[in-house]
Motif scaffolding. Structure first.
Motif, PDB file in Angstrom:
ATOM      1  N   MET A  89     -33.349 -88.718  28.607  1.00 50.96           N
ATOM      2  CA  MET A  89     -34.111 -88.203  27.471  1.00 50.96           C
ATOM      3  C   MET A  89     -34.978 -87.015  27.855  1.00 50.96           C
ATOM      4  O   MET A  89     -35.240 -86.131  27.040  1.00 50.96           O
ATOM      5  CB  MET A  89     -34.990 -89.318  26.887  1.00 50.96           C
ATOM      6  CG  MET A  89     -34.225 -90.351  26.079  1.00 50.96           C
ATOM      7  SD  MET A  89     -35.130 -91.922  25.888  1.00 50.96           S
ATOM      8  CE  MET A  89     -36.711 -91.367  25.271  1.00 50.96           C
ATOM      9  N   GLU A  90     -35.416 -86.996  29.116  1.00 50.70           N
ATOM     10  CA  GLU A  90     -36.280 -85.915  29.582  1.00 50.70           C
ATOM     11  C   GLU A  90     -35.562 -84.927  30.495  1.00 50.70           C
ATOM     12  O   GLU A  90     -36.182 -83.991  30.994  1.00 50.70           O
ATOM     13  CB  GLU A  90     -37.498 -86.497  30.311  1.00 50.70           C
ATOM     14  CG  GLU A  90     -38.620 -86.900  29.392  1.00 50.70           C
ATOM     15  CD  GLU A  90     -39.152 -85.720  28.594  1.00 50.70           C
ATOM     16  OE1 GLU A  90     -39.637 -84.748  29.195  1.00 50.70           O
ATOM     17  OE2 GLU A  90     -39.064 -85.759  27.355  1.00 50.70           O
ATOM     18  N   ALA A 108     -45.504 -87.036  36.597  1.00 50.22           N
ATOM     19  CA  ALA A 108     -44.364 -86.360  35.973  1.00 50.22           C
ATOM     20  C   ALA A 108     -44.768 -85.719  34.649  1.00 50.22           C
ATOM     21  O   ALA A 108     -45.412 -86.360  33.814  1.00 50.22           O
ATOM     22  CB  ALA A 108     -43.228 -87.353  35.743  1.00 50.22           C
ATOM     23  N   PRO A 109     -44.389 -84.469  34.446  1.00 49.93           N
ATOM     24  CA  PRO A 109     -44.720 -83.798  33.183  1.00 49.93           C
ATOM     25  C   PRO A 109     -43.736 -84.168  32.080  1.00 49.93           C
ATOM     26  O   PRO A 109     -42.606 -84.586  32.345  1.00 49.93           O
ATOM     27  CB  PRO A 109     -44.594 -82.315  33.543  1.00 49.93           C
ATOM     28  CG  PRO A 109     -43.529 -82.294  34.598  1.00 49.93           C
ATOM     29  CD  PRO A 109     -43.715 -83.567  35.394  1.00 49.93           C
ATOM     30  N   ALA A 135     -47.905 -85.961  31.482  1.00 46.93           N
ATOM     31  CA  ALA A 135     -47.733 -86.708  30.231  1.00 46.93           C
ATOM     32  C   ALA A 135     -46.650 -87.778  30.320  1.00 46.93           C
ATOM     33  O   ALA A 135     -46.806 -88.874  29.769  1.00 46.93           O
ATOM     34  CB  ALA A 135     -47.434 -85.750  29.084  1.00 46.93           C
ATOM     35  N   LEU A 136     -45.540 -87.487  30.997  1.00 51.79           N
ATOM     36  CA  LEU A 136     -44.449 -88.462  31.053  1.00 51.79           C
ATOM     37  C   LEU A 136     -44.865 -89.703  31.835  1.00 51.79           C
ATOM     38  O   LEU A 136     -44.559 -90.827  31.430  1.00 51.79           O
ATOM     39  CB  LEU A 136     -43.204 -87.829  31.683  1.00 51.79           C
ATOM     40  CG  LEU A 136     -41.956 -88.720  31.716  1.00 51.79           C
ATOM     41  CD1 LEU A 136     -41.563 -89.160  30.311  1.00 51.79           C
ATOM     42  CD2 LEU A 136     -40.789 -87.995  32.391  1.00 51.79           C
ATOM     43  N   PHE A 158     -45.902 -95.290  31.775  1.00 47.42           N
ATOM     44  CA  PHE A 158     -46.547 -96.383  32.507  1.00 47.42           C
ATOM     45  C   PHE A 158     -48.065 -96.454  32.324  1.00 47.42           C
ATOM     46  O   PHE A 158     -48.736 -97.208  33.026  1.00 47.42           O
ATOM     47  CB  PHE A 158     -46.232 -96.252  34.004  1.00 47.42           C
ATOM     48  CG  PHE A 158     -44.762 -96.307  34.316  1.00 47.42           C
ATOM     49  CD1 PHE A 158     -44.067 -97.501  34.258  1.00 47.42           C
ATOM     50  CD2 PHE A 158     -44.063 -95.148  34.642  1.00 47.42           C
ATOM     51  CE1 PHE A 158     -42.705 -97.553  34.541  1.00 47.42           C
ATOM     52  CE2 PHE A 158     -42.702 -95.184  34.926  1.00 47.42           C
ATOM     53  CZ  PHE A 158     -42.022 -96.392  34.873  1.00 47.42           C
ATOM     54  N   SER A 159     -48.607 -95.651  31.404  1.00 50.01           N
ATOM     55  CA  SER A 159     -50.059 -95.612  31.156  1.00 50.01           C
ATOM     56  C   SER A 159     -50.839 -95.281  32.424  1.00 50.01           C
ATOM     57  O   SER A 159     -51.955 -95.752  32.631  1.00 50.01           O
ATOM     58  CB  SER A 159     -50.546 -96.960  30.581  1.00 50.01           C
ATOM     59  OG  SER A 159     -49.895 -97.245  29.368  1.00 50.01           O
ATOM     60  N   ASP A 160     -50.230 -94.471  33.274  1.00 52.41           N
ATOM     61  CA  ASP A 160     -50.850 -94.087  34.546  1.00 52.41           C
ATOM     62  C   ASP A 160     -50.330 -92.700  34.917  1.00 52.41           C
ATOM     63  O   ASP A 160     -49.132 -92.521  35.149  1.00 52.41           O
ATOM     64  CB  ASP A 160     -50.489 -95.105  35.628  1.00 52.41           C
ATOM     65  CG  ASP A 160     -51.090 -94.759  36.992  1.00 52.41           C
ATOM     66  OD1 ASP A 160     -51.839 -93.764  37.086  1.00 52.41           O
ATOM     67  OD2 ASP A 160     -50.796 -95.485  37.957  1.00 52.41           O
ATOM     68  N   VAL A 161     -51.228 -91.724  34.979  1.00 50.24           N
ATOM     69  CA  VAL A 161     -50.794 -90.353  35.263  1.00 50.24           C
ATOM     70  C   VAL A 161     -50.226 -90.208  36.669  1.00 50.24           C
ATOM     71  O   VAL A 161     -49.502 -89.248  36.961  1.00 50.24           O
ATOM     72  CB  VAL A 161     -51.958 -89.349  35.074  1.00 50.24           C
ATOM     73  CG1 VAL A 161     -52.388 -89.296  33.622  1.00 50.24           C
ATOM     74  CG2 VAL A 161     -53.133 -89.694  35.983  1.00 50.24           C
ATOM     75  N   ASN A 162     -50.540 -91.149  37.551  1.00 52.60           N
ATOM     76  CA  ASN A 162     -50.043 -91.073  38.928  1.00 52.60           C
ATOM     77  C   ASN A 162     -48.781 -91.904  39.150  1.00 52.60           C
ATOM     78  O   ASN A 162     -48.278 -91.989  40.276  1.00 52.60           O
ATOM     79  CB  ASN A 162     -51.129 -91.542  39.907  1.00 52.60           C
ATOM     80  CG  ASN A 162     -52.333 -90.616  39.909  1.00 52.60           C
ATOM     81  OD1 ASN A 162     -52.192 -89.399  40.019  1.00 52.60           O
ATOM     82  ND2 ASN A 162     -53.527 -91.180  39.768  1.00 52.60           N
TER      83      ASN A 162
END
Length: 368
Positions: free
Chosen positions: A106-107, A116-117, A147-148, A153-157
């Protein structure tokens, strides 16, 4: 089918049999899909009402009723699209958990990464690897940093695996390769066959040993059907998945903006010189249907090649029904639903044209 829970595989019947009705009923994947589908249908209905009302205003018909309809529909549509976005976010998290390859497709994400952006806008260019026609690079893309990872996963890292990570494995992130899964799946298939033979020949010890091997490798059962085949056959069509997903999302945010504009102009009664907006509303009706279909394309293309995720690929989901029976049924359904579609369109157009004007003075009132 993307998260088969509430069931147990019975090696005797070679079937998944339900053992927990409530787990099946409240499967998080199914709940999110249901809510997303229903709320998006509400959005389509709201846009349909707005489009027809805009058409009446352009033609100076039923102006008072049309303006009221647009106010109600824009408010209803606005809250519906917000809920659609909310349920879509929940669905994306379930996809990341249970269908990581679908998310990567999808991305258009080939190489996994942390932070991941999200690609807001992108267009594929030339192929990066002549030996792998499915691998594409972007000619242009606009990214939203981190953002991805956050959406998934509700976690930017958080680490979001890419297509290469899933196909070739990533030991650092604890991801085993498709080849390993294929080998484990082949063990499960062979063990199931050995179990059935042992049971038939009344050899309980051999049957128990085979069943143990089967249970150890059951989670990869479906991959076994790709033994000796190219692992990239397990990758869905990236271009179709990517473009369908971004079409759906892009139109969704466009609908948010349109609902706001329609409400403001309808509430303040300022459509006099805004015929361009009315025409936009009219032509948005087919876009609502396109957004719906794009969503279904994402769902059906992105899940390929799985009928049941990890357990049953489409190459193994073959029935013994005669080909002619399938063709007859298909064309019967095609004829019936085509007739229903024609009838529905005819009824809607007839009702739109026949709409009664409750106040004859409205014809002279224009779109004030």
């Amino acid at each position: 089918m993307q998260n088969p829970i509430g069931m147990h595989f019975n090696p005797e019947t070679v079937r998944n049999e339900m053992n927990n009705f409530w787990e099946v009923l409240f499967n998080p994947v199914a709940v999110n899909k249901f809510l997303h589908t229903i709320s998006s249908a509400y959005v389509l209905a709201a846009l349909f009402v707005i489009g027809i009302s805009a058409w009446y205003l352009i033609k100076n018909r039923n102006t008072a009723l049309s303006k009221k309809s647009m106010i109600v529909a824009s408010v209803f549509g606005f809250f519906s699209i917000l809920f659609t976005i909310f349920s879509g976010d929940g669905s994306a998290k379930e996809v990341a958990k249970h269908q990581p390859m679908k998310l990567a497709a999808m991305e258009g994400l080939y190489q996994g990464q942390r932070q991941a952006p999200l690609i807001a806008i992108g267009f594929f260019g030339s192929q990066t690897d002549p030996n792998n026609p499915k691998e594409q690079e972007f000619a242009f893309n606009l990214k939203i940093s981190n953002a991805l990872s956050y959406i998934a996963f509700s976690d930017v890292n958080a680490f979001v695996p890419g297509i290469k990570d899933l196909v070739h494995g990533n030991k650092k992130e604890g991801i085993i390769s498709y080849q390993e899964k294929i080998e484990k799946g082949k063990k499960a298939i062979d063990a199931l066959a050995a179990y059935k033979i042992a049971k038939k020949e009344n050899k309980p010890e051999i049957a128990d040993a085979a069943l143990k091997i089967f249970n150890e490798n059951f989670n990869y059962f479906g991959y076994g059907y790709y033994f000796g085949k190219d692992p990239y056959l397990l990758v869905p069509d990236v271009k179709i998945s990517f473009y369908a997903f971004h079409t759906m999302v892009g139109l969704g945010f466009y609908f948010v903006l349109l609902f706001i504009l329609i409400y403001l102009f309808a509430y303040k009664n300022k459509f006099q010189n805004k015929k361009w907006l009315l025409w936009v509303a009219v032509w948005t009706v087919p876009l609502a249907y396109i957004a719906q279909e794009a969503g279904w394309i994402v769902a059906e293309v992105g899940r390929q090649p799985w009928v049941i995720q990890d357990l049953l690929p489409n190459i193994a989901a073959v029935s013994q029904i005669d080909q002619s029976s399938v063709q007859i049924t298909f064309f019967l359904f095609l004829a019936v639903f085509t007739a229903l579609l024609i009838a529905e369109i005819k009824i809607m157009l007839t009702q739109i044209k026949k709409a009664k004007i409750s106040d004859t003075n409205e014809n002279r009132g224009g779109t004030k």
